[in-house]
Design an enzyme around this catalytic site. Structure first.
Site, PDB file in Angstrom:
ATOM      1  CE  LYS A  49       0.548 -16.435   5.328  1.00 28.35           C
ATOM      2  NZ  LYS A  49       1.537 -17.494   5.600  1.00 28.35           N
ATOM      3  CG  HIS A 440     -16.432   5.763   2.199  1.00 24.42           C
ATOM      4  ND1 HIS A 440     -15.865   5.754   3.457  1.00 24.42           N
ATOM      5  CD2 HIS A 440     -17.778   5.888   2.381  1.00 24.42           C
ATOM      6  CE1 HIS A 440     -16.824   5.894   4.348  1.00 24.42           C
ATOM      7  NE2 HIS A 440     -17.991   5.968   3.731  1.00 24.42           N
TER       8      HIS A 440
END
Length: 455
Positions: A49, A440
């Site tokens: 990673k 959001h």
């Protein structure tokens, strides 16, 4: 000295079990033949990673003009990437060693072998030393599978063929790389070396990449990487490995591809050889230790967790199995569930999944429905992925309106797939999920959007 628990292996299952048991007051001995942290930390999850993040940054900048970012003479220094990888690994391994020491876990380095077992104790040797404990946890992990391909052994000895261990220490980027196996390791390493300039060819025996993942999503992922220059040879069987080439057979026709290096990544096998399992009668299946839902073997007070039991060769599964094993030793009611184990391929874009696929649901003859949405339904995804072709697929049990599977091809999917796994594990209904407030704008809002389109 008599211990409450001996743990063989200090990978994810082993070191976490040692920590949990010691924290609960048990006197713990942990035996590791190589490096604390196991394959995951030293040769797998973490180093890969680290490399992939550098490649992701490079790829993002390389295509920055469509976002208004202009660069010239962009390069990536592989040796700087390697140095940072080594630093990250060292920091994390030091952290684990410190934690084990703080908790009072005794760590011994060497090859462990089980000697014998009585009603009161199990004895384990390391060299000339012998240790005894009431409980034993076997967490010896897995190693790369080495198939009987002509020329493979010579290639490994010569350094022409590499496994996940050697390729992460490769000091020079090969001009050309053949990857044998289109699974998780193969795809991730192909992704990195493609970004840093290698000509990459993937040879896969199946007619698709990424194993049991949703084929519609893996097909899109393959097309993404074909556009980046990776060549895929599917339905192929490797027949021979030469001094600088790989031969394979497709549709009964033989072909050969020249290359500078080969990565062997066709799967892994449980590390159970020379442990002495047969001396105390531990049952295995194809080399993997058989365990029940409490991680118990057929021998009383002997447990197995992680890759060595062959159930789910993932580090995060190993963590949970280790906790179940320790809780069972402590008399705490607990059992392992595999219905919502997430899986991620950290390519660019990422492919994350949890639960069953549409193909699984069809094979099981379930009454199910599928909601499939382009990731462009997510405002944040659209803002950050010009021309992106990501997709989200939700599998719902139509009889009780519960999510039973989800599959996402997009970056950040590795971070939000756990929320869907939680819904599956908790058996939340669609109506219950609808009441959850999502932040959001976020990529994970695609999950909420799909829920509302299930009607």
């Amino acid at each position: 000295m008599m211990y409450d628990l001996i743990v063989i292996g200090a990978g994810p299952a082993g070191y976490l079990a040692s920590e949990r048991a010691a924290h609960a007051g048990l006197n713990v001995l942990c035996i590791e033949k190589a490096n604390v942290g196991g394959v995951c930390l030293n040769e797998g999850c973490i180093p890969t990673k680290t490399l992939l993040y550098s490649a992701k940054l490079h790829d993002g900048v390389a295509h920055g003009e469509k976002y208004g970012v202009k660069t010239e003479n962009l390069t990536i220094d592989h040796n700087v990437v390697l140095a940072r990888k080594n630093k990250v690994v060292k920091l994390l391994t030091c952290g684990i060693k410190s934690s084990l020491k703080t908790l009072g876990v005794t760590v011994v380095t060497g090859d462990a072998r089980i000697i014998d077992k009585t009603d009161e104790e199990v004895r384990v040797s390391v060299g000339e030393d012998t240790f005894a404990a009431k409980n034993l946890l076997i967490a010896t992990g897995s190693s790369p599978a080495i198939p009987p391909i002509p020329g493979l052994s010579d290639g490994l000895n010569a350094g022409f063929v590499l496994t996940n261990k050697e390729i992460l220490a490769l000091s020079e980027v090969p001009e050309s790389l053949v990857v044998i196996g289109g699974g998780v390791i193969g795809l991730e390493m192909a992704s990195y070396f493609n970004s840093v300039g290698s000509k990459v060819t993937i040879i896969e025996m199946l007619d698709h990449i990424a194993g049991e993942n949703d084929k519609e999503l893996t097909t899109i992922l393959q097309k993404n990487y074909e556009k980046k220059g990776i060549k895929f040879i599917l339905g192929a069987r490797v027949s021979d490995i030469g001094a600088s080439s790989v031969s394979y057979i497709v549709n009964d026709e033989s072909h050969t591809v020249d290359c500078d290096k080969v990565l062997l990544s066709i799967g892994r096998r449980a590390n159970t050889a020379n442990l002495g399992l047969e001396d105390i009668g531990i049952e295995t299946n194809r080399g993997a230790i058989i365990t029940d839902e409490h991680m118990r073997t057929n021998v009383v007070n002997v447990y197995a967790a992680g890759d060595v039991n062959g159930k789910s060769m993932l580090a995060h599964t190993a963590y949970r199995e280790a906790e179940v094993a320790v809780n069972t030793m402590l008399g705490i009611s607990d059992e392992m569930s595999y219905v919502a184990v997430p899986g991620v391929i950290y390519t660019n874009p990422e492919l994350a999944s949890v639960g069953i696929t549409e193909a699984n649901a069809e094979a099981q003859k379930l009454n199910y429905k599928v909601v499939k949405l382009p990731m462009r339904f997510s405002g944040r995804y659209l803002a950050e992925n010009e021309g992106g072709d990501g997709i989200f697929k939700l599998i719902v049990d139509a009889e009780n309106n519960r999510v039973i599977g989800a599959h996402a091809l997009c970056n950040y999917s590795s971070e939000f797939i756990v929320a869907i796994g939680t819904a599956i594990e908790a058996k939340l209904t669609l109506e219950q999920i609808k009441k959850i407030i999502f932040p959001h704008p976020t990529v994970c809002e695609i999950f909420r959007e799909a829920i509302f389109q299930c009607e």
